[in-house]
Each structure stands twice: as structure tokens, then as C-alpha cells.
Design a protein around this motif. Structure first.
Motif, PDB file in Angstrom:
ATOM      1  N   ARG A 126       0.832  -1.204   0.000  1.00 24.07           N
ATOM      2  CA  ARG A 126       0.000   0.000   0.000  1.00 24.07           C
ATOM      3  C   ARG A 126       0.867   1.254   0.000  1.00 24.07           C
ATOM      4  O   ARG A 126       0.595   2.216  -0.741  1.00 24.07           O
ATOM      5  N   ALA A 127       1.912   1.235   0.828  1.00 23.30           N
ATOM      6  CA  ALA A 127       2.806   2.393   0.897  1.00 23.30           C
ATOM      7  C   ALA A 127       3.531   2.614  -0.430  1.00 23.30           C
ATOM      8  O   ALA A 127       3.732   3.755  -0.860  1.00 23.30           O
ATOM      9  N   ALA A 128       3.881   1.514  -1.095  1.00 21.42           N
ATOM     10  CA  ALA A 128       4.561   1.628  -2.384  1.00 21.42           C
ATOM     11  C   ALA A 128       3.644   2.271  -3.418  1.00 21.42           C
ATOM     12  O   ALA A 128       4.068   3.165  -4.172  1.00 21.42           O
ATOM     13  N   LEU A 129       2.394   1.827  -3.465  1.00 17.40           N
ATOM     14  CA  LEU A 129       1.445   2.385  -4.426  1.00 17.40           C
ATOM     15  C   LEU A 129       1.150   3.850  -4.112  1.00 17.40           C
ATOM     16  O   LEU A 129       1.047   4.685  -5.036  1.00 17.40           O
ATOM     17  N   GLU A 130       1.015   4.188  -2.826  1.00 17.55           N
ATOM     18  CA  GLU A 130       0.770   5.578  -2.446  1.00 17.55           C
ATOM     19  C   GLU A 130       1.952   6.466  -2.802  1.00 17.55           C
ATOM     20  O   GLU A 130       1.772   7.607  -3.253  1.00 17.55           O
ATOM     21  N   THR A 131       3.154   5.940  -2.613  1.00 18.26           N
ATOM     22  CA  THR A 131       4.349   6.716  -2.950  1.00 18.26           C
ATOM     23  C   THR A 131       4.448   6.939  -4.444  1.00 18.26           C
ATOM     24  O   THR A 131       4.773   8.034  -4.913  1.00 18.26           O
TER      25      THR A 131
END
Length: 329
Positions: free
Chosen positions: A31-36
Motif C-alpha cells: 500500500r505504501a509503495a502504491l501511495e508513494t
């Protein structure tokens, strides 16, 4: 069926890419990767993904597709299923040329100049000439002698490269040894920009020659009988394959077996017609390199393995399998 397999390859590459962005000494969740990637990450996540991992990931994707395309072209031109830029000595030739450039200029291996891909391609092309001089028999390419000639040239050029590297100063030597093993460590946007102009030209050349590759697969006599100028077309294809391999080696060093594995896997998925085969081989080679790089960064973290070593662990057993299969025929 073949188109579906091509779509599956694209999906697998995207999944491998997203997974690779997450692994490393600083883990980033899905999730953090996609948000970044969407521009909503923290400052530290932006630095890790956009400053370090994303450019490195693009480099290994470009290297994987370049080596796999090179292998697919070499297998068609030589009509030898075991043809590969590393096995035929092209990688060693490119590595020797780059090492000579380092020795003469004392420049850092980590900051390539625009001339390095050209130097690597010239070295690979010189190795290709040597291999083909040893391979031709009575004016024709002998596929049975190709592998032996490549192994001999590869061993000789590797030895010369080692001798030259030992004459570098300690700072350059340590980096050069890591590079000769095939390393994506420290690759950034500079390296991406260094590769793109060369690869855009060479990939377009390769994709424009798919019909010629299909005809060459039929043999020289058949190709000539239907109007193909065999020797000029073979030279053009060899220059394309050599340029692809040289550009890849110039950036990450000696990575073997991608040019062998990629086309073989692609051929099983989409068949022998090069219109689809080259695209599938590029996707497969890129996926192999992304997976190998992720493993290189995570298996012994925080210690990083050379990506070339990881690929060799996968490729060497498959090469032996292909050799054993060929010997039974």
C-alpha cells in the motif's frame, strides 16, 4: 492462446516490479509503495523509491530485455538453441573493452560516460568476429562449432580482463571486480539516460527484422531461394544483437544466461514466429532480471549479492539440461 500468454507475461512483469520496489534493507509495504508512486508517500519513502529503487529497477528491466533480445537474434541467426551473448563471448568482449577504457582513462565504473556503451559494443563485435571466423566451415556457418568457439573465446577474453583489472588502483579494482560479476548496485537515473538512446535505436532495428529472422530460421539455401540477401541481413542482425549485449554489459557488467533463458521460455509460450517471440523474450528477460535483482538485495540482506551470480544459479542448470537434450538428438 499466444496473445493471452503475452498478456500474462506483462502481468507477471508488473507484479515482479511492484514486489521489487518493496524489498530491501528498508522494506516498503504494497500500500505504501502504491501511495508513494501516486505521489502521496513520505519524504523518506520518496527518496527510497524514486531516488534509489525505481531507477535501479528500470536499469535491470532494460538490461534484461536487451540481453534476451540479443539471445533471441543470435539463436535465429546461428540456428543454435544454445546461443547466448555470454556463452558466445560477446559479454566477455564487451567487458574487456570497458576494462581497457577504465585502465586508460582511470574513470569510475559507477559513473559511465556516453562512450562506454560504444566501447562495450565494439568489444562485443570484435569477439563476435573472432567466434565467427572460428565457426565458418567452407564458407558456411557451422552451428556445431559455434558453442566450442564461443567457450574458447570467452575463456581467453575473461583471462585478459582479469589481468587488466589487477593493474587498476585499489579503489577502481574493488568496484571493477563487483562490476565484472554483474552488479546493479548504485545504478541511478544517469544510467537510465545513458542506455535509453542506444536501446531505442537497437530495439527498433530488431523489431523491424522479424520477417527476416523467420526466413533465416529456415536455413541459408531456403532464405536465398525466396529472395533474402542472407549475408548482408545476417551482418545487420549480428550488429543489432552485439549492440544490445554491449549496451547492457556497459552498465551492469557480465550477466550471463538471460539471453539463453529468455528466448527459450518465450518460445514455449508464444511459438517460434519472431513477431511475437521478440516481444515475449524481452518481457521474459526483463522479468528474470527484476526477480534476480530482488533476490540479490534480499536473500542475504543487508549484504547484497551481484545480480549476475543469482542469474547464473538459475541459468547454469538450464544450460546443462539443454546440452544434455541436444546430445540425445
Amino acid at each position: 492462446m499466444r496473445t493471452r500468454n503475452l498478456v500474462i507475461l506483462v502481468g507477471v512483469l508488473m507484479l515482479a516490479t511492484l514486489t521489487s520496489l518493496q524489498v530491501g534493507s528498508y522494506p516498503v509495504g504494497p500500500r505504501a509503495a502504491l501511495e508513494t508512486l501516486a505521489g502521496n508517500g513520505t519524504e523518506q519513502q520518496d527518496l527510497v523509491l524514486f531516488g534509489i529503487r525505481l531507477p535501479r529497477l528500470i536499469v535491470v528491466i532494460l538490461v534484461g530485455l536487451a540481453l534476451s533480445l540479443s539471445g533471441a537474434i543470435l539463436q535465429a541467426v546461428s540456428r543454435n538453441a544454445l546461443a547466448d551473448p555470454g556463452i558466445l563471448g560477446l559479454t566477455s568482449g564487451a567487458g574487456l573493452a570497458v576494462m581497457l577504457q577504465l585502465y586508460l582513462t582511470q574513470e569510475s565504473i559507477l559513473h559511465p560516460t556516453l562512450s562506454r556503451p560504444l566501447a562495450a559494443s565494439l568489444g562485443a563485435f570484435s569477439a563476435a568476429i573472432l567466434v565467427h571466423l572460428l565457426t565458418y566451415k567452407r564458407g558456411r556457418l557451422d552451428p556445431n562449432r559455434l558453442l566450442l568457439a564461443g567457450i574458447v573465446i570467452n575463456a581467453g577474453l575473461t583471462a585478459v580482463t582479469l589481468i587488466i583489472s589487477m593493474r587498476l588502483d585499489r579503489r577502481l579494482y574493488d568496484a571493477a571486480v563487483m562490476w565484472t560479476s554483474g552488479s546493479a548496485s548504485g545504478k541511478g537515473w544517469h544510467d537510465v539516460l545513458m542506455m535509453l538512446p542506444w536501446l531505442m535505436l537497437l530495439i527498433s532495428m530488431a523489431l523491424s527484422q522479424t520477417k527476416a529472422l523467420d526466413v533465416l530460421d529456415l536455413g541459408d539455401e531456403t532464405a536465398s531461394s525466396i529472395g533474402l540477401q542472407v549475408q548482408p541481413r545476417r551482418i545487420l542482425l549480428l550488429v543489432t544483437a552485439v549492440g544490445l549485449a554491449g549496451t547492457a554489459v556497459a552498465i551492469v557488467g557480465g550477466v550471463g544466461f538471460v539471453g539463453l533463458l529468455g528466448p527459450h521460455i518465450a518460445r514455449r509460450l508464444v511459438g517460434p514466429r519472431h513477431g511475437l517471440l521478440l516481444i515475449a523474450a524481452a518481457l521474459t528477460g526483463a522479468t528474470l532480471m527484476v526477480a534476480a535483482d530482488a533476490a540479490a538485495r534480499s536473500v542475504l540482506a543487508p549484504v547484497e549479492l551481484p545480480v549476475g551470480v543469482v542469474v547464473a544459479l538459475l541459468g547454469a542448470p538450464y544450460f546443462l539440461y539443454l546440452m544434455a537434450t541436444a546430445m540425445k538428438r
